[in-house]
Write an enzyme that holds these catalytic residues in place. Structure first.
Site, PDB file in Angstrom:
ATOM      1  N   LYS A 123      -2.361  71.311 -85.775  1.00 42.43           N
ATOM      2  CA  LYS A 123      -2.273  70.619 -87.059  1.00 42.43           C
ATOM      3  C   LYS A 123      -3.603  70.619 -87.799  1.00 42.43           C
ATOM      4  O   LYS A 123      -3.656  70.322 -88.976  1.00 42.43           O
ATOM      5  CB  LYS A 123      -1.721  69.200 -86.880  1.00 42.43           C
ATOM      6  CG  LYS A 123      -2.514  68.311 -85.978  1.00 42.43           C
ATOM      7  CD  LYS A 123      -1.770  67.007 -85.711  1.00 42.43           C
ATOM      8  CE  LYS A 123      -2.436  66.307 -84.541  1.00 42.43           C
ATOM      9  NZ  LYS A 123      -1.729  65.216 -83.985  1.00 42.43           N
TER      10      LYS A 123
ATOM     11  N   LYS B 288      -2.631  78.890 -80.425  1.00 46.89           N
ATOM     12  CA  LYS B 288      -1.671  77.783 -80.463  1.00 46.89           C
ATOM     13  C   LYS B 288      -1.534  77.222 -81.888  1.00 46.89           C
ATOM     14  O   LYS B 288      -2.514  77.178 -82.625  1.00 46.89           O
ATOM     15  CB  LYS B 288      -2.223  76.679 -79.525  1.00 46.89           C
ATOM     16  CG  LYS B 288      -1.197  75.689 -79.031  1.00 46.89           C
ATOM     17  CD  LYS B 288      -1.816  74.806 -77.954  1.00 46.89           C
ATOM     18  CE  LYS B 288      -1.547  73.353 -78.272  1.00 46.89           C
ATOM     19  NZ  LYS B 288      -1.973  72.431 -77.211  1.00 46.89           N
TER      20      LYS B 288
ATOM     21  N   LYS C  24     -14.530  71.056 -77.290  1.00 45.36           N
ATOM     22  CA  LYS C  24     -14.748  70.158 -78.418  1.00 45.36           C
ATOM     23  C   LYS C  24     -16.227  70.014 -78.749  1.00 45.36           C
ATOM     24  O   LYS C  24     -16.593  69.901 -79.908  1.00 45.36           O
ATOM     25  CB  LYS C  24     -14.140  68.777 -78.136  1.00 45.36           C
ATOM     26  CG  LYS C  24     -12.639  68.757 -78.318  1.00 45.36           C
ATOM     27  CD  LYS C  24     -12.118  67.343 -78.470  1.00 45.36           C
ATOM     28  CE  LYS C  24     -10.595  67.344 -78.564  1.00 45.36           C
ATOM     29  NZ  LYS C  24     -10.037  66.005 -78.438  1.00 45.36           N
TER      30      LYS C  24
END
Ligand code: TRP
Length: 336
Positions: free
Chosen positions: A201, A198, A116
């Protein structure tokens, strides 16, 4: 454990966008099954969401959408405690305390933080770094025994266990030491556009993900466009045919048929027909959830009541743990 009952805790982030198929098959669907057996808490973890900058209106509506999707997917809000993390201040309070029982060396090892921070260089805030501590507080407040999660959260649960054990070693048995629980099937749904990745969203390519509220035509169109390969053979081989294998996984999760049966059934046919069948199975499979969601959306009063009652229920349990923690640490008692 609470009153001799096994406790389950899990949560999902409210990120402003609606959930996609991977969240449903990998998490929600399993939660529904597990919630029938255990004392369950499912949080919409909106405090975690602000580690990445959020637009206020989008965060608010996104959080509510997720809460309604929990119910639409089949969780019974009278039984399972479905609530917003931000409605229970004990989460932030315990997180601060646990900050003082976690080493920077431990946080430095978190692979999600490394990923991140590479992605959000412009907003490398301390919350992103201490994120796993807040997650530990979530779990420990409810004395959870089991935490159903995806593989990507394994390291965070291990840290949570280490923190709980460290605290218990100093102060006695305050926290239940939780275990991660990994669902069998569906834990890994891949992107329809880059099947080696993966499904997420936050993917910029809208054709990569199926959102739970996509209409039938959209779902079928996205599956028709799904990236596959040119082997022209329907075969389960995630290594060499990740696209087709992902479609097979998705199809079996909705049809209830095995991979072998499915392969045999579509054997010799073209990819086009198979993709259409997958799209139809998904559209049919999501229909009840979508209908229920629309009903809930129209019933503001009902949802508001659920939110209020469950925030109270969660606070009751969380505050009990927090009081014990404060007492053990030596904070002065609150005089009423
Ligand atoms: N970090 C989790 C995720 O991104 C979400 C989460 C927050 C969570 N608190 C939790 C999951 C507690 C399980 C238990 O998926």
């Amino acid at each position: 454990m609470i009153d001799g009952k096994t406790v389950l805790f899990s949560g999902m982030q409210a990120t402003g966008s609606v959930l996609q198929l991977g969240n449903y098959l990998g998490a929600l669907k399993n939660w529904v099954t597990l919630s029938k057996e255990y004392e369950s808490f499912f949080s919409v973890v909106d405090l975690h969401s602000i580690t990445i900058r959020q637009e206020a209106a989008a965060l608010r509506s996104g959080a509510r959408n997720i809460l309604m999707l929990y119910i639409a997917a089949g969780l019974d809000p009278e039984k399972a405690c479905i609530y917003y993390q931000s409605h229970v201040p004990a989460h932030s309070e315990l997180a601060w305390i646990l900050n003082c029982f976690t080493y920077m060396g431990e946080l430095n090892r978190m692979t999600q933080f490394k990923d991140k921070s590479a992605k959000h260089e412009a907003n490398l805030n301390a919350g992103l770094y201490t994120y796993p501590i807040l997650q530990a507080a979530d779990i420990l407040l409810y004395q959870a025994d089991l935490v159903p999660i995806g593989k990507d959260q394994k390291q965070h649960i291990e840290l949570c266990r280490d923190i709980a054990q460290r605290f218990n070693a100093i102060y006695g048995d305050v926290f239940t030491v939780p275990e991660a629980y990994f669902g069998k099937a569906g834990a890994k749904i891949q992107s329809l556009q880059e099947p080696e990745k993966k499904m997420s969203k936050s993917d910029e390519n809208i054709n990569a993900s199926i959102f739970l509220m996509d209409d039938r035509d959209t779902i079928i169109r996205k599956f028709k466009k799904a990236v596959t390969d040119n082997f022209a053979e329907i075969k389960y081989d995630p290594e060499n045919q990740p696209g087709i294998s992902n479609l097979l996984d998705i199809y079996t999760l909705f049809s209830g048929k095995s991979i072998e049966e499915t392969v045999a059934h579509f054997q010799g046919g073209g990819y086009g027909d198979f993709k259409l069948a997958v799209g139809e199975a998904v559209a049919d499979g999501l229909k009840p959830l979508q209908e229920r969601y629309n009903e809930l959306k129209a019933d503001k009063e009902y949802i508001d009541k659920i939110i209020k009652n469950n925030a109270e229920k969660a606070s009751y349990v969380a505050n009990k743990t927090l009081r014990k923690v404060k007492k053990k640490i030596g904070f002065p008692e609150l005089i009423r």
